[in-house]
Write an enzyme that holds these catalytic residues in place. Structure first.
Site, PDB file in Angstrom:
ATOM      1  N   THR A 143      -6.365   2.555  -1.835  1.00 37.92           N
ATOM      2  CA  THR A 143      -4.908   2.464  -1.720  1.00 37.92           C
ATOM      3  C   THR A 143      -4.227   3.801  -2.010  1.00 37.92           C
ATOM      4  OG1 THR A 143      -4.647   1.748  -4.015  1.00 37.92           O
ATOM      5  CG2 THR A 143      -4.946   0.014  -2.363  1.00 37.92           C
ATOM      6  N   ASP A 144      -2.984   3.893  -1.565  1.00 39.47           N
ATOM      7  CA  ASP A 144      -2.203   5.111  -1.796  1.00 39.47           C
ATOM      8  C   ASP A 144      -1.212   4.879  -2.934  1.00 39.47           C
ATOM      9  OD1 ASP A 144      -0.118   3.586  -0.732  1.00 39.47           O
ATOM     10  OD2 ASP A 144      -0.062   4.671   1.166  1.00 39.47           O
ATOM     11  N   ALA A 145      -0.295   5.809  -3.121  1.00 36.78           N
ATOM     12  CA  ALA A 145       0.663   5.729  -4.222  1.00 36.78           C
ATOM     13  C   ALA A 145       1.566   4.500  -4.128  1.00 36.78           C
ATOM     14  CB  ALA A 145       1.516   6.999  -4.262  1.00 36.78           C
ATOM     15  N   VAL A 148      -0.728   0.389  -1.066  1.00 29.62           N
ATOM     16  CA  VAL A 148      -1.239  -0.185   0.183  1.00 29.62           C
ATOM     17  C   VAL A 148      -2.431   0.643   0.663  1.00 29.62           C
ATOM     18  CG1 VAL A 148       1.019  -1.109   0.842  1.00 29.62           C
ATOM     19  CG2 VAL A 148       0.335   1.128   1.677  1.00 29.62           C
TER      20      VAL A 148
END
Length: 147
Positions: free
Chosen positions: A20-22, A25
């Site tokens: 996931t990203d910041a 997601v």
């Protein structure tokens, strides 16, 4: 992109924190990684391991082109399925259509063109007959075959 029917192969993926990203997601590039793993495992299921193909036959499959469409976001702990289809097959090129699903929801769709390459010459070469036969038997009935 084209909606397919019976996939040639299904590969289960769980979304981990590292995927996931910041925003929490699935980071966009990781969908391509999920699809790469699915193609590798499908090839293995057909009886062809990529390391052995390179060592024993001097062949590798190289990605030439990717078309990607991001439809919905995957999130931490999602259980996803990558559905892989053979969309087209040429002399040295194979086009895979791949869809990442969360249950019945389509999150991501791609068309990935790979080329069979002679590893020693670094040039395209014909897909070997045994691999062609296995893949052709899984060709999506709604797509064109360029044999």
């Amino acid at each position: 992109m084209h909606r397919h029917h019976a996939p040639s192969h299904r590969f289960a993926v769980r979304v981990y924190y590292e995927d996931t990203d910041a925003a929490g997601v699935v980071y966009y590039a990781n969908y391509l990684k999920f699809c790469e793993r699915a193609r590798t495992e499908w090839l293995r299921a057909l009886g062809f391991e990529q390391q052995m193909l390179r060592e024993e036959r001097g062949l590798v499959f190289v990605v030439r082109n990717v078309e990607a469409e991001y439809l919905k976001s995957g999130v931490l702990d999602d259980a996803l399925t990558v559905e892989t289809y053979v969309a087209e097959m040429g002399r040295s090129k194979i086009v895979f259509a791949q869809t990442v699903m969360r249950g019945s929801e389509r999150l991501f769709e791609s068309r990935v063109s790979v080329v069979c390459v002679d590893w020693n010459k670094r040039k395209p070469t014909s897909v070997p007959p045994d691999i062609r036969t296995q893949m052709a038997s899984n060709l999506d009935s709604h797509s064109e075959s360029h044999r």
